[in-house]
Design an enzyme around this catalytic site. Sequence first.
Site, PDB file in Angstrom:
ATOM      1  N   HIS A  34       0.847  -1.186   0.000  1.00  9.46           N
ATOM      2  CA  HIS A  34       0.000   0.000   0.000  1.00  9.46           C
ATOM      3  C   HIS A  34       0.889   1.245   0.000  1.00  9.46           C
ATOM      4  CE1 HIS A  34      -2.870   2.986   1.351  1.00  9.46           C
ATOM      5  NE2 HIS A  34      -3.855   2.116   1.304  1.00  9.46           N
ATOM      6  N   ARG A  37      -2.453   1.007  -4.650  1.00 11.33           N
ATOM      7  CA  ARG A  37      -2.225  -0.445  -4.652  1.00 11.33           C
ATOM      8  C   ARG A  37      -2.379  -0.971  -6.069  1.00 11.33           C
ATOM      9  NH1 ARG A  37      -6.687  -2.863  -0.744  1.00 11.33           N
ATOM     10  NH2 ARG A  37      -7.592  -0.813  -0.311  1.00 11.33           N
ATOM     11  N   LYS A  40      -5.810  -0.748  -8.194  1.00  9.83           N
ATOM     12  CA  LYS A  40      -6.710   0.225  -7.573  1.00  9.83           C
ATOM     13  C   LYS A  40      -6.628   1.518  -8.381  1.00  9.83           C
ATOM     14  CE  LYS A  40      -8.351   0.223  -3.620  1.00  9.83           C
ATOM     15  NZ  LYS A  40      -9.750   0.178  -3.144  1.00  9.83           N
ATOM     16  N   ASP A  59      -5.469   8.316  -7.199  1.00  8.21           N
ATOM     17  CA  ASP A  59      -6.033   9.184  -6.153  1.00  8.21           C
ATOM     18  C   ASP A  59      -4.980  10.252  -5.847  1.00  8.21           C
ATOM     19  OD1 ASP A  59      -6.660  10.404  -3.696  1.00  8.21           O
ATOM     20  OD2 ASP A  59      -7.399   8.564  -2.781  1.00  8.21           O
ATOM     21  N   CYS A  88      -4.110  11.882  -3.329  1.00  9.64           N
ATOM     22  CA  CYS A  88      -3.293  11.865  -2.105  1.00  9.64           C
ATOM     23  C   CYS A  88      -2.027  11.038  -2.283  1.00  9.64           C
ATOM     24  CB  CYS A  88      -4.107  11.396  -0.900  1.00  9.64           C
ATOM     25  SG  CYS A  88      -4.461   9.629  -0.858  1.00  9.64           S
ATOM     26  N   TYR A  89      -2.051  10.079  -3.212  1.00 10.64           N
ATOM     27  CA  TYR A  89      -0.834   9.285  -3.450  1.00 10.64           C
ATOM     28  C   TYR A  89       0.238  10.081  -4.173  1.00 10.64           C
ATOM     29  CZ  TYR A  89      -3.653   5.520  -1.684  1.00 10.64           C
ATOM     30  OH  TYR A  89      -4.447   4.764  -0.875  1.00 10.64           O
ATOM     31  N   ASP A  95      -9.211  13.974  -4.506  1.00  8.06           N
ATOM     32  CA  ASP A  95      -8.817  12.636  -4.929  1.00  8.06           C
ATOM     33  C   ASP A  95      -8.847  12.546  -6.457  1.00  8.06           C
ATOM     34  OD1 ASP A  95      -9.267  10.006  -5.844  1.00  8.06           O
ATOM     35  OD2 ASP A  95     -10.351   9.375  -4.064  1.00  8.06           O
ATOM     36  N   ASP A 129     -10.975  18.196   0.106  1.00  4.25           N
ATOM     37  CA  ASP A 129     -10.938  18.242   1.569  1.00  4.25           C
ATOM     38  C   ASP A 129      -9.514  18.622   1.956  1.00  4.25           C
ATOM     39  OD1 ASP A 129      -9.269  15.862   1.632  1.00  4.25           O
ATOM     40  OD2 ASP A 129     -11.079  14.689   1.287  1.00  4.25           O
ATOM     41  N   HIS A 155      -6.661  15.906   1.251  1.00  3.82           N
ATOM     42  CA  HIS A 155      -6.178  15.831  -0.122  1.00  3.82           C
ATOM     43  C   HIS A 155      -5.463  17.117  -0.533  1.00  3.82           C
ATOM     44  CE1 HIS A 155      -8.803  12.266  -0.408  1.00  3.82           C
ATOM     45  NE2 HIS A 155      -7.974  11.911  -1.366  1.00  3.82           N
TER      46      HIS A 155
END
Lengths: 520, 538
Positions: free
Chosen positions: B323, B371, B374, B377, B379-380, B447, B454, B457
Amino acid sequence: MAPKAPKAPKAQPKAPDPPEEYPTISAKLQAEYLASRPYQVLKDTKGLSNLSASEKAAYANYRFLETGVWKTWGAAQQKEFLKTVETQKIPTPLPLPRDLGRDNKGREIASYTPEGFAQFRKKERQLSGLRRESARFRERREKARRKQKGRGIEDSEGEIEDERNRRKFIGVLQGKKMGIYEGDPRWDDVVPIPQDDGEGALAAIAYSDEYAEAMGYLRAVMAAKEHSPRVLDLTEHIISMNAAHYTVWLYRASTLFALEYPIDKELSWVNEVALENQKNYQIWHHRQLLIDTLYPTISSDPTAIHALETSERDFMTQMFDQDAKNYHVWSYRQYLVRKLNLFNTTELQSIEVLLRSDVRNNSAWSHRFFVVFSDPAYCTPGSAATAHDPRIPADIADREIGFAKAATFEAPQNQSPWNYIRGVLRKAGRELASLEAFAEEFVKLPSESGEGEDVRSSHALDFLADVWAEKDETAKADTALRLLGDKYDRIRRNYWEWRRGLLDAGVEGKMKGLSVEDVS
Amino acid sequence: MTFPIKEKGHRHRVVFKRRRMPGTNPPSSSASASSTLDRALSSDPQDLHQQPGFVIEELPSGDEGLDFLSGGLGHPVAMATSAAMIPDLFTTPPCIRDPLNTGTSQLQDETIQECLPYLSGAEYGLEYNAQGVPHLDRKRHIPFLHKSLRNLPAPYVVADASRPWMFYWALTGLYAMGEDITQYRDRLISTVRPIQNATGGFGGGNGQMSHLAPTYAITLSLAMVGGEEALDLIDRKAMWKWLGALKQSNGAFQMSIGGEEDVRGAYCAVVLISILGLPLELSPESPSWSPEHTTLLSGLPEWVAKCQTFEGGISGKPDAESHGAYAFCALACLCILGDPRAIIPKYLDVPRLISWLSARQYAPEGGFAGRTNKLVDGCYSHWVGGCWPLLEACLEGPSPSHSSSESYSIKKPALEALGRSLYSREGLIRYILCCCQDETKRGGLRDKPSHNSDSYHTCYVLAGLSSAQHKWHFNATGNPMEAGLTRSSAYQWTSEKVVEDSQIYDEEDRVRTLHPVFVIPEGAAEEARAHFSSKEAF
């Protein structure tokens, strides 16, 4: 005329009160105030000099009354005075209406209608009666509690119920519902601790009254280290408002254990909460604590273990129906497999069900790898996931490779089984080249004239680049990496180029050797 | 220079229609720490039911044929044209696509369709520059974060235990966008004082149990605003004792007493130990103390190593799935414990890690997923993006030890030639500026386009942007093995701007630098560390 005079004007101001005529209680009180001073009114309207003698006399007597001077006189004089007042029918002057203030909704009470005000007063009387009773109840309980040092105040349920209703009624009467805990006699011994937010707090949350009150009681029971059944109710209540509250969960857990609360009961409650709060961390840790406590009590009972295994698996299946990649559920599952020793075919089959419905579910692949390659029956304990484990039986490795291969044929561009295959080969200590032919099913490099290129999986190409590097077929490996960077996986071009650089230097193999050695 | 090209939208044959997808919100792929917040922070609870969906034309079903081999053919959506200055990598679906449809591929397809209009300069309401990239809309994002520090309405109650993160996210994001965050010093001090527990550490709020996450967030926030009063309000001695109580005999840290143990705990704990200059010695009162286990760091890197999975990435705890968020925590933790050139290869399989990390970047989206299989996003951008400077440092520079001197010295020129990065900075920056900016008055970063912004993020997308716009150097001093022992390696980083001839964003859109390990303004950790190391032992 003189002696009779005072009677006549007196009757006039105090006319029968038609209450409806006063729009507000303040108008009514004002009118009553004036009505109790007829001679003052008379004097104000006519002027002192225009009053008749008897009116003047009555006015003077009224002034004596108003100022209270008569009380300083001798007894005989007082008696005579009162008699005169009576015959002259001078009413006792009412005090100036006081400010009635505001009600709990902020409305001026003075603006009530007279009958509204009457009701209001009636309510106030009721309220103070109830409050007195309630205070007596509290006092009595407090005394009993002090006598018995806290434990087991023996009040009949009926009495408590009465008090609860009394407080409910107080809430209704005061137009502001009493807090759940404030209104519950069972919590009378706890003084809630309000939240200290510091001055000008950043990102202060406007809590609902319900949450703020419950948290006040939680802080208080935590400060007193109280672990009792009512704490379970309180924590459940807070969790229903904010399931992400780790403190509440941890405190609930310690209370459960202190009370030796039945774990299965708690588990089924937690199931409901979990299904409603899919992304919650705390629930899964809580569950883990429950199992840790439950396990020693059933560890020698295979039937009980099996039942737990089944019910837990069923529950997780329900969770996976909503999100088959929920990280917390999977982490919990890994914990459970180790705890209950579920390295078995049922476990593998239940993962296969998930993979059949979505072969790209990497969480399921990852779990499978864990179940197969951490099985204490044949694995070296503590062997790192990226390390060769010489104890892995060949047939297990073969089986896993076969499983992943089949999945790859279903969707060659699915990275999960490719990662899986690499993992298995590493574990089994086999060369990547052992699957060269398989990977080549998905890749045809172009001929020298640039024809016949056919790549159905960039992961196969990646795999082959490593195979060919392993076999020192550098040119082919280089072609594969170039194809990846230029065509099939361009976003990772820098990475593929870096790999080409390693190829030139011939260090890839060495690097791998280095890290594997160091990890294991 | 900027010119709107949105009018050209009609040239695209994109066939997407927004529609409501009743009850089928794509499961969020964000780190779970944030997901309750995701919901909490969406101002309108109704939004959960109004995420735009995209109608995808039926796949050509039937024979597997070879349709899926050829780029774009048979794919639900064909982008006819795109602005010339946007590489087609970012405007066309991936060239290999399996015909087999599953839940995963469905969501992935929908996400691509969701992002393509934004990436190809076709989204109405966005102004693109000549490279097809919108400006960073500071004038909306800055008020968004300031607002997140003001009074919050009742639905934020679900963030009641993670409120300290709100401080950290807002301050970090505001700093990155050029704001003066010292204006919050006094209020931060009075806000966090009642959150500290006499038994050490901070909770999520007044009266809550101490927990490593809020303690990390508050300590870093205090370091960010700086000043003696801010730093000295932390009770270091109590903190040290509390950390001792969290330490487990397997080497790991629990997040709170009786709480879960995971890689976040390892990272948060070493950040605190390092910044606060705490003694390493383990209090004998610690339940994990034994003659072989005498320091707060005993067995810690070994435990982190156990979190590397067969995929090469890092999981939250041993046995779990790789992750992105945990990968950053693990690498940053190791980089505090020692010289990245020595300690990372000592404990992790670097080639497998790089391979896994690199595979987190997708096209056409350009951003990172957390991941395998997946979704991308924002935030990654930090959790995965932030791993790169640490890994690149591990590959660069002089050799860390004899055994591997050969391999490491050879790698340097390779990296140099790649513009010194292993990932596509352009891809990430495009994803961030095109897809992650809320284009409405609301502001903030998100995201992906179908999600509300938010502060979580906003913070980590900006951290990722900063990392993509700068190059970090680890300034080796002396023997890397020694550096590890003195634990000073976390303070040896310096940055420089990445300047490219074909820079896709305008210079005004460059954000400030954040420390690659502590993720706070460059210099803030150094100052806090200096402040505490000048103090007598407690």
